[in-house]
Design a protein around this motif. Structure first.
Motif, PDB file in Angstrom:
ATOM      1  N   TYR A 176       6.359   7.230  -8.309  1.00  0.00           N
ATOM      2  CA  TYR A 176       6.706   5.891  -7.837  1.00  0.00           C
ATOM      3  C   TYR A 176       6.116   4.822  -8.754  1.00  0.00           C
ATOM      4  O   TYR A 176       6.786   3.834  -9.099  1.00  0.00           O
ATOM      5  N   GLN A 180       8.066   1.935 -11.044  1.00  0.00           N
ATOM      6  CA  GLN A 180       7.821   0.516 -10.825  1.00  0.00           C
ATOM      7  C   GLN A 180       7.370  -0.226 -12.081  1.00  0.00           C
ATOM      8  O   GLN A 180       7.243  -1.448 -12.067  1.00  0.00           O
ATOM      9  N   ASP A 182       7.415  -2.294 -15.256  1.00  0.00           N
ATOM     10  CA  ASP A 182       8.384  -3.284 -15.727  1.00  0.00           C
ATOM     11  C   ASP A 182       8.439  -3.372 -17.247  1.00  0.00           C
ATOM     12  O   ASP A 182       9.141  -4.212 -17.809  1.00  0.00           O
ATOM     13  N   THR A 187       5.869   2.519 -19.446  1.00  0.00           N
ATOM     14  CA  THR A 187       6.503   3.721 -18.905  1.00  0.00           C
ATOM     15  C   THR A 187       6.337   4.891 -19.855  1.00  0.00           C
ATOM     16  O   THR A 187       5.982   6.003 -19.441  1.00  0.00           O
TER      17      THR A 187
END
Length: 347
Positions: A176, A180, A182, A187
């Motif tokens: 999760y 999330q 941004d 990431t």
């Protein structure tokens, strides 16, 4: 019989020590700029003692001492630490195919480190991510322990089940957090950390894992006879004056400390704590006085070699270490498990 056993044990330890030296030399010398093995050892000798006339370039010295040596040492420390906690976990739950990751501790470390990456918490630079991972491991340890204890006792089967459930729940939290993020850069960093990486290791990163490994190894070695008794059964341990519940608490705390530190620095690296202790048990038997130091050497050599492969197979790109340990560790473990079954049936 005892003399033969001592010879076989000596051969195993000599082989493991030799494998570690060879793996370390290859890991330091091989790369986009290769350094001959003899030059590697000359540089190390000169750096450590100040002796010897330099016959190498400044760039070779920097590559060996500043870049590759810290990474090799971190790989050795993490491999040794994960192998030790693998031995501890197998005694803790009385299962020779148990793994420290089954207790959910590594999942807690992953949540902490990934959360700090995604949320941009970097008050101490990269060190803050490792600290967050360690705190996550401690939180997972506290949660698993609280849920596993019943009536003041820590039952192996309940501990294992609670660890698996908590680990899967925390894995969902990690996924999760990644979703999330941004920033694509965050990431990618989080995913690479989840898959395990030893890239960017520095001398400053080595102090904490050295201390954790020394504490864990000393604590486990002092309890080697108790671990032998625990593997036989709680009744045997009790008859020898060893309280099983208290021993399991100590093992759980030690396992959590070492696992949390190693995972916080390297990410999720699977199968080391499963394959290496199992292979050592097949070679040396079940006496933890031999298993613990052998697992330390074997785990260090194993992960140093895996890390070398990770940065060599697709050079100049680098594979996450966790991918290779999973791809290599799974079939190796199946082979070891098959050999164990054959030996048990006498075929």
């Amino acid at each position: 019989m005892k003399a033969g056993h001592r010879v076989s044990t000596t051969v195993v330890f000599a082989g493991l020590a030799t494998a570690l030296v060879i793996a370390a030399t290859a890991a330091i010398g091989y790369g986009s700029v290769s350094v001959p093995p003899l030059t590697v050892w000359k540089i190390l000798w000169h750096r450590l003692t100040g002796l010897g006339e330099p016959s190498w370039t400044i760039s070779q010295d920097a590559i060996v001492w500043d870049l590759r040596l810290p990474r090799m040492l971190l790989a050795a420390l993490v491999g040794a630490g994960l192998s030790l906690v693998g031995v501890s976990t197998q005694a803790l739950v009385r299962n020779p195919v148990a793994d420290p990751y089954l207790l959910g501790i590594s999942s807690g470390a992953t949540v902490g480190a990934v959360g700090s990456l995604v949320l941009g918490i970097s008050f101490w630079g990269a060190t803050s991510h490792a600290l967050a991972g360690f705190l996550g491991a401690l939180a997972a340890f506290a949660l698993v322990y609280a849920l596993a204890v019943r009536g003041g006792a820590l039952a192996p089967s309940r501990l294992l089940l609670v660890g698996v459930v908590v680990g899967h729940a925390l894995l969902g939290v990690t996924n999760y957090l990644v979703l999330q993020a941004d920033d694509p850069g965050k990431t990618n960093s989080a995913l690479f950390w989840i898959l395990g990486s030893l890239a960017g290791a520095r001398w400053a990163d080595l102090g904490v894992p050295v201390v954790a490994l020394l504490i864990g190894f000393t604590a486990l070695l002092l309890r080697a006879r108790a671990l032998n008794a625990l593997l036989v059964g709680d009744e045997t341990a009790t008859s020898l004056g060893i309280p099983p519940t208290r021993l399991r608490r100590e093992l759980f705390a030690t396992t959590s400390l070492v696992t949390g530190v190693m995972v916080a620095l390297s990410g999720s690296i699977y199968f080391v704590g499963l394959v290496v202790p199992h292979a050592v048990r097949l070679a040396l038997g079940s006496d933890h006085r031999r298993i613990l130091p052998a697992a330390l050497l074997a785990g260090a050599a194993f992960l140093v070699l895996i890390d070398l492969l990770a940065r060599s197979l697709l050079s100049p790109q680098e594979l996450p270490v966790g991918i290779l340990t999973a791809v290599i560790g799974a079939p190796v473990f199946l082979v070891l498990l098959s050999r164990r079954r054959v030996s048990e049936t006498g075929l």
